[in-house]
Design an enzyme around this catalytic site. Structure first.
Site, short mmCIF file in Angstrom:
data_model
loop_
_atom_site.label_atom_id
_atom_site.label_comp_id
_atom_site.label_asym_id
_atom_site.label_seq_id
_atom_site.Cartn_x
_atom_site.Cartn_y
_atom_site.Cartn_z
N GLU A 103 -38.13 7.49 24.30
CA GLU A 103 -38.22 8.93 24.58
C GLU A 103 -36.91 9.45 25.13
OE1 GLU A 103 -39.82 11.52 24.17
OE2 GLU A 103 -41.98 11.25 24.22
N ASP A 104 -36.66 10.73 24.92
CA ASP A 104 -35.47 11.34 25.53
C ASP A 104 -35.74 11.73 26.98
OD1 ASP A 104 -37.25 13.25 24.72
OD2 ASP A 104 -35.83 14.37 23.48
N ASP A 107 -41.45 13.72 31.65
CA ASP A 107 -41.60 14.80 32.63
C ASP A 107 -42.90 14.55 33.41
OD1 ASP A 107 -41.19 17.28 33.86
OD2 ASP A 107 -42.10 18.40 32.24
N PHE A 156 -34.78 22.06 34.06
CA PHE A 156 -34.70 21.94 32.61
C PHE A 156 -33.30 21.51 32.15
CE2 PHE A 156 -34.61 23.44 28.23
CZ PHE A 156 -35.82 22.94 27.77
N ARG A 169 -29.39 20.06 21.02
CA ARG A 169 -29.58 18.60 20.83
C ARG A 169 -28.24 17.90 20.59
NH1 ARG A 169 -35.13 17.87 20.14
NH2 ARG A 169 -36.21 19.35 18.82
P1 5GP Z 1 -44.31 15.21 29.47
O1 5GP Z 1 -44.61 16.27 30.50
O2 5GP Z 1 -45.46 14.99 28.57
O3 5GP Z 1 -43.81 13.94 30.13
O4 5GP Z 1 -43.11 15.77 28.60
C1 5GP Z 1 -43.40 16.63 27.55
C2 5GP Z 1 -42.19 17.04 26.80
O5 5GP Z 1 -41.61 18.15 27.47
C3 5GP Z 1 -41.03 16.10 26.64
O6 5GP Z 1 -41.21 15.13 25.63
C4 5GP Z 1 -39.94 17.07 26.26
O7 5GP Z 1 -40.03 17.38 24.89
C5 5GP Z 1 -40.29 18.28 27.08
N1 5GP Z 1 -39.46 18.40 28.28
C6 5GP Z 1 -39.80 18.18 29.56
N2 5GP Z 1 -38.78 18.43 30.40
C7 5GP Z 1 -37.74 18.81 29.60
C8 5GP Z 1 -36.38 19.20 29.87
O8 5GP Z 1 -35.88 19.27 31.01
N3 5GP Z 1 -35.63 19.52 28.78
C9 5GP Z 1 -36.10 19.49 27.51
N4 5GP Z 1 -35.26 19.83 26.53
N5 5GP Z 1 -37.37 19.12 27.22
C10 5GP Z 1 -38.18 18.79 28.27
#
Ligand code: 5GP
Length: 180
Positions: A103-104, A107, A156, A169
């Site tokens: 994963e990148d 969150d 973010f 990206r």
């Molecule tokens: P989760 O809350 O399920 O761990 O993350 C959900 C998705 O939110 C991540 O896969 C990513 O696509 C997006 N996301 C969460 N925080 C960020 C951020 O700071 N920057 C970006 N570009 N995407 C984020």
């Protein structure tokens, strides 16, 4: 490369240099090699953002492994529970296999938990997560995140595969949103 970048209606400031990200990925590659060297794992790349991290990581892995790309599609279900996420692209039999999700960013951990449950249900031997960045203050899940490149605050970010509405990206460094 400038210290600030504007994408659509938001301005971002450079937050993590590319060298620091590269070093973190090299460290992760070493940790992953120690764990998976003899296990013939499947590396699961979540499209689109994780591709950049995955390429940088995988080219440093010196052991046999297979790679699969998946996409989590969101659609509104008929149930009142709201959004349901469906896994597209996993066409191989994963039963008995060790799976490492790439994963990148992690969150809240909701995506990880969702993927974890789907993969375990499909018969995976075990499922772990390797992520380029993680927001520990936002993380709410109980699952451990075994491989974390860089922990970041709950703000973010874009760059290195991370986007804002599709943009950013391609930035080689990580940028943080400026909030006033
Ligand atoms: P989760 O809350 O399920 O761990 O993350 C959900 C998705 O939110 C991540 O896969 C990513 O696509 C997006 N996301 C969460 N925080 C960020 C951020 O700071 N920057 C970006 N570009 N995407 C984020």
């Amino acid at each position: 490369m400038s210290e600030k970048v504007t994408l659509l209606d938001k301005t971002f400031v450079k937050y993590i240099n590319r060298e620091e990200v590269d070093e973190a990925i090299t460290r992760l590659a070493k940790e992953i090699m120690l764990e998976y060297r003899y296990d013939d794992p499947i590396l699961l790349i979540t499209l689109n953002g994780a591709v950049f991290f995955a390429v940088d990581l995988i080219k440093q892995l010196d052991f046999p492994c297979r790679i699969s790309c998946v996409k989590l599609s969101s659609y509104s279900g008929t149930e009142s529970t709201g959004e349901i996420k469906n896994l597209i692209g996993l066409n191989e039999d994963i039963s008995g296999k060790r799976i490492l999700i790439l994963e990148d960013i992690v969150d809240t951990g909701q995506t990880y938990v969702h993927l974890y449950n789907m993969l375990m249900k499909a018969g995976a031997k075990d499922v772990r997560m390797a992520t380029m960045t993680m927001k520990p203050d936002a993380y709410k899940a109980d699952l451990p995140v075994h491989y974390v490149g860089i922990n970041i605050p709950n703000k973010f970010v874009v760059g290195r595969g991370l986007d804002y509405d599709g943009y950013g990206r391609n930035l080689p460094d990580i940028y943080q949103v400026i909030t006033d």
